[in-house]
Structure formats: C-alpha cells, structure tokens
Write an enzyme that holds these catalytic residues in place. Structure first.
Site, mmCIF file in Angstrom:
data_model
loop_
_atom_site.group_PDB
_atom_site.id
_atom_site.type_symbol
_atom_site.label_atom_id
_atom_site.label_comp_id
_atom_site.label_asym_id
_atom_site.label_seq_id
_atom_site.Cartn_x
_atom_site.Cartn_y
_atom_site.Cartn_z
ATOM 1 N N GLY A 1 65.711 1.819 85.839
ATOM 2 C CA GLY A 1 67.079 2.323 85.981
ATOM 3 C C GLY A 1 67.667 2.794 84.663
ATOM 4 N N CYS A 2 67.408 2.044 83.610
ATOM 5 C CA CYS A 2 67.944 2.392 82.296
ATOM 6 C C CYS A 2 67.292 3.659 81.760
ATOM 7 C CB CYS A 2 67.771 1.230 81.324
ATOM 8 S SG CYS A 2 68.723 -0.229 81.855
#
Length: 156
Positions: A43-44
């Site tokens: 996600g990051c």
C-alpha cells in the site's frame, strides 16, 4: 487527529539522506504532509509511486510533498532509492511527529494488535495552518483526493 484550522505542530526530522528537514523552514509554502505505516509495503509503495508519478501536478500547484513513516532513515533511504522517488521522505523513528499529529494508534492485523502510524494526509498552508485533512487515505485514490483538495483550496 488534528483538524482543519489547527496550527500544524512544527517538527524537525531526518530525510532519506539523514539531512534535517523542519516544517518551519518551509514557511510560505503549502505542504502536503502524508503519513504512511511502513516503507516498502504494497500500500505504501502504491501511494508513494502515485505521488512520484503526479509530482508535476503537485509542483504546478506550488506544493512541497513530505512523506513521514516511523521507519529508521536506512529503511526510508532504501525505499526512496528502490522506487526512484522524487520527493522527500522523513524518518520519524520515535514516532513523536506521528503522535503530535494524532496518527499514531492501535492497529490490528491477522488477529494481532500493535501500535503504528495510520495513513492520513494533512495539507498545511503557507502560514502553518492545517487547511485540509484526509483522515483515512486509500493508496489508490490518494493523489486524486489531494489534488482535488488543492484545487478547491486555491479556488477559495
């Protein structure tokens, strides 16, 4: 979590190269300050690469982007280089800045609870006041949300 209209807490954190960056040194500049849980996670990475790919839009809006995670400088540097990021990442290893902005909290994954940084974004105006908050950010729609908010703020 801090709210719109609140004076943004000043801070000084090391960037991906270990150089100190202070919010107060960016006075007069609109800052997109985004918090992410952990460098080099799916996600990051999606979120950071989205900013990387949209940086011309942020630059055109006259904005400086700063990403903050509770990772050590070494991990932030590795992530920054691996993804060819073209904006500043900051290491908040003792999570003091995460706490000051109210994004540090209890999380849970696979039945385990732990403390970590929640994904959130703050748009801070040139006077150091929080102009907009996105409390729960989706990595996939982050840029659309932030750029839309920047457009609305500049039109106001």
């Amino acid at each position: 979590m801090l709210e719109t209209g609140t004076k943004a807490p000043d801070f000084t954190l090391p960037d991906e190269n270990g150089e100190d960056v202070s919010l107060s040194a960016l006075s007069g500049t609109t800052v997109v300050l985004y918090f992410y849980p952990k460098a080099d996670t799916p996600g990051c990475t999606t979120q950071a690469c989205g900013i990387r790919d949209h940086l011309p839009d942020y630059t055109a809006a006259g904005v400086r982007v700063l990403g903050v995670s509770p990772d050590p400088v070494k991990a932030v540097k590795k992530f920054h280089d691996k993804q060819s990021l073209n904006f500043t990442l900051l290491a908040d290893e003792d999570h003091a800045v995460c706490e000051a902005y109210g994004v540090w909290g209890e999380k849970s994954m696979y039945g385990k609870t732990y403390f970590g940084a929640n994904r959130a974004t703050f748009i801070i105006d040139g006077d150091g006041v929080i102009a907009h908050v996105i409390p729960k950010v989706s990595p996939k729609t982050h840029d659309d949300e932030v750029l839309k908010a920047l457009g609305e703020l500049s039109a106001a």
